[in-house]
Design a protein around this motif. Sequence first.
Motif, short mmCIF file in Angstrom:
data_model
loop_
_atom_site.label_atom_id
_atom_site.label_comp_id
_atom_site.label_asym_id
_atom_site.label_seq_id
_atom_site.Cartn_x
_atom_site.Cartn_y
_atom_site.Cartn_z
N GLN A 43 0.82 -1.20 0.00
CA GLN A 43 0.00 0.00 0.00
C GLN A 43 0.86 1.26 0.00
N ALA A 44 1.99 1.22 0.70
CA ALA A 44 2.89 2.37 0.71
C ALA A 44 3.51 2.59 -0.68
N GLU A 45 3.87 1.52 -1.36
CA GLU A 45 4.42 1.64 -2.72
C GLU A 45 3.38 2.20 -3.68
N VAL A 46 2.14 1.72 -3.57
CA VAL A 46 1.07 2.22 -4.45
C VAL A 46 0.86 3.71 -4.19
N ALA A 47 0.83 4.12 -2.94
CA ALA A 47 0.65 5.54 -2.61
C ALA A 47 1.83 6.37 -3.11
N LYS A 48 3.06 5.83 -2.94
CA LYS A 48 4.25 6.56 -3.39
C LYS A 48 4.22 6.79 -4.89
N TRP A 49 3.91 5.75 -5.67
CA TRP A 49 3.90 5.89 -7.12
C TRP A 49 2.72 6.74 -7.59
N GLY A 50 1.63 6.70 -6.87
CA GLY A 50 0.52 7.59 -7.20
C GLY A 50 0.91 9.05 -7.03
N LYS A 51 1.58 9.37 -5.91
CA LYS A 51 2.04 10.74 -5.68
C LYS A 51 3.09 11.15 -6.71
N MET A 52 4.01 10.23 -7.03
CA MET A 52 5.04 10.55 -8.02
C MET A 52 4.42 10.82 -9.38
#
Length: 126
Positions: A43-52
Motif C-alpha cells: 500500500q505504501a508503494e502504491v501511494a508513493k507511485w501515485g504521488k510521483m
Amino acid sequence: STQSTWGGVSKVTMSSLISRAARSASQRVRNFSSHGAGSPEHQAEVAKWGKMSVYGSIGVGVITVAVLIKELTHHSEGKWEVKYPFNKRRVKAFPWEASDCDLFDLECKKKFYEEKAARQAEAQAQ
C-alpha cells in the motif's frame, strides 16, 4: 473393466489429471495476484507511485506552459528567411494584381500597393 482408455490412460485418470492441473494453475495465479496486495509495504508503494505520477504530471504541465509561453511570445525578425536571388525567380507572372508577390507574401503586397498609391498620387499631381 468398462472404462475406455485413451493412449493407455483411463478417462477417470485423465479427467483427474486435467482438473488437478487446472486447480494448481488457478492457485498459482491467485497466489501471484494476491501476493502482498494487502500488506502495508504494498500500500505504501502504491501511494508513493501515485504521488510521483501526480507530481510528475504537474511538473510536465508547468514545463509545457513555460515553453508554450516562450514560443508564443517569441518574435521572429526574419532570421529564418534567407533572401537568395534564385528564390524569387519568376518564369511567368502570378495571376493577381501584385504579380511579382507570392500569395502569402504580405510585405511584398504592402510595398506594391504603397508604390501604386504613390504613382497614382504623382500622376494626379501632374
